[in-house]
Design an enzyme around this catalytic site. Structure first.
Site, PDB file in Angstrom:
ATOM      1  N   ASP A   7       0.853  -1.190   0.000  1.00  0.00           N
ATOM      2  CA  ASP A   7       0.000   0.000   0.000  1.00  0.00           C
ATOM      3  C   ASP A   7       0.891   1.244   0.000  1.00  0.00           C
ATOM      4  O   ASP A   7       2.089   1.168   0.309  1.00  0.00           O
ATOM      5  CB  ASP A   7      -0.896  -0.040   1.245  1.00  0.00           C
ATOM      6  CG  ASP A   7      -1.677   1.237   1.458  1.00  0.00           C
ATOM      7  OD1 ASP A   7      -2.379   1.656   0.526  1.00  0.00           O
ATOM      8  OD2 ASP A   7      -1.560   1.826   2.559  1.00  0.00           O
ATOM      9  N   ASN A 238      -9.199  -0.708   3.690  1.00  0.00           N
ATOM     10  CA  ASN A 238      -9.245  -1.135   2.293  1.00  0.00           C
ATOM     11  C   ASN A 238      -8.103  -2.091   1.944  1.00  0.00           C
ATOM     12  O   ASN A 238      -8.015  -2.576   0.824  1.00  0.00           O
ATOM     13  CB  ASN A 238      -9.258   0.074   1.343  1.00  0.00           C
ATOM     14  CG  ASN A 238      -8.038   0.958   1.481  1.00  0.00           C
ATOM     15  OD1 ASN A 238      -7.278   0.877   2.447  1.00  0.00           O
ATOM     16  ND2 ASN A 238      -7.836   1.826   0.513  1.00  0.00           N
TER      17      ASN A 238
END
Length: 290
Positions: A7, A238
């Site tokens: 990420d 997420n």
């Protein structure tokens, strides 16, 4: 370990939206050992590239929470859009709840409210780094706004009349938790949509097939690799879908406690080269076997 999915915000990037030299060196070391490193972000492609400038890193990128997969050269390998019904239904839900939102599309990321965008970025930064001061949050948000290459429009309706424009996701923000929860519940009921979050006061709405974990699975399979030899590093909600898919899941120290409870181990924070620490640990077979 053959693949590592990373990420960006709150993970690879510092609060000043840069990639530390330690993280760069760790990624290069992994690549030198024939490990595929892929970025896996909610950002648009251009917004993901911006912080990499000057780092010398060239990486494949999964964008928009998994709605798009790009090769190292920038070629679109997969794109999953919301259909017209989903777009207009979700838009009505957010409008009716007076929730500020951005549209992430194949023609850029659009906003009609600069101040709302800054508030949204501050929320995401605060979620990942609760110890930052108000001034640090403001400065960081302004830098991130610039790095995201956002475009301002007066009217989303006119924008959506463009038949060549396709929507990857909605990113909504509200400090009113009741409004946010109602919108989230309603959007989640829209056929084939999925609602996630990258901050305490936001929601992200994609097609249900556009999730970080599903995109990572596709990316790995198309390269003849295996999820059993894949790791995922992230800091927010997420990222949970890729945590569930990868054999090894690593949360940043700056992540919420709930995120930390869903991973294989917790690394250092994004301000303390946590990605580098995780990569070196992943490459150490003795540590992995314990």
């Amino acid at each position: 370990m053959r693949c590592i999915s990373i990420d960006m915000d709150g993970t690879l990037l510092t609060n000043e939206q840069t990639v530390s030299s330690e993280n760069v060196n760790a990624i290069r070391e992994a690549q030198s050992q024939d490990i595929t490193v892929v970025l896996n972000t909610g950002r648009a492609y251009d917004g993901a590239l911006k912080p990499l400038e000057g780092s010398g890193l060239t990486l494949p990128i999964i964008c928009y929470n998994g709605a798009e997969i790009r090769s190292v050269e920038g070629e679109i390998l997969q794109a999953i859009y919301l259909d017209d019904h989903q777009v207009h239904t979700v838009k009505d839900i957010l409008d009716n709840e007076s929730i500020y939102y951005q549209l992430f599309t194949n023609k850029g990321v659009f906003t009609h409210d600069y101040d709302g965008t800054i508030d949204l970025i501050i929320d995401m930064m605060r979620s990942s780094n609760p110890n930052l001061t108000a001034e640090e949050l403001k400065v960081g948000a302004e830098r991130q706004f610039e790095s995201l290459s956002l475009k301002t429009v007066d009217n989303f309706e006119e924008l959506l009349e463009d038949r060549e424009l396709h929507v990857y996701k909605f990113l909504g923000f509200s400090s009113d938790k009741d409004r946010l929860n109602r919108a989230s519940s309603k959007a989640d009921e829209v056929h084939q949509t999925v609602v996630t979050s990258s901050g305490k006061e936001n929601l992200e709405i994609n097609h249900e097939n556009a999730q970080k974990g599903l995109a990572l699975e596709t990316f790995v399979a198309e390269r003849g690799l295996n999820m059993k030899h894949t790791a995922a590093i992230g800091d927010n909600y997420n990222d949970l879908s890729m945590f569930r898919k990868a054999a090894y899941s690593i949360a940043m120290d700056n992540a919420d406690q709930e995120i930390k409870q869903n991973v294989s181990f917790v690394t250092k924070s994004n301000e303390d080269d946590g990605v580098a620490h995780a990569i070196y640990k992943l490459m150490d077979e003795d540590l992995l076997s314990t």
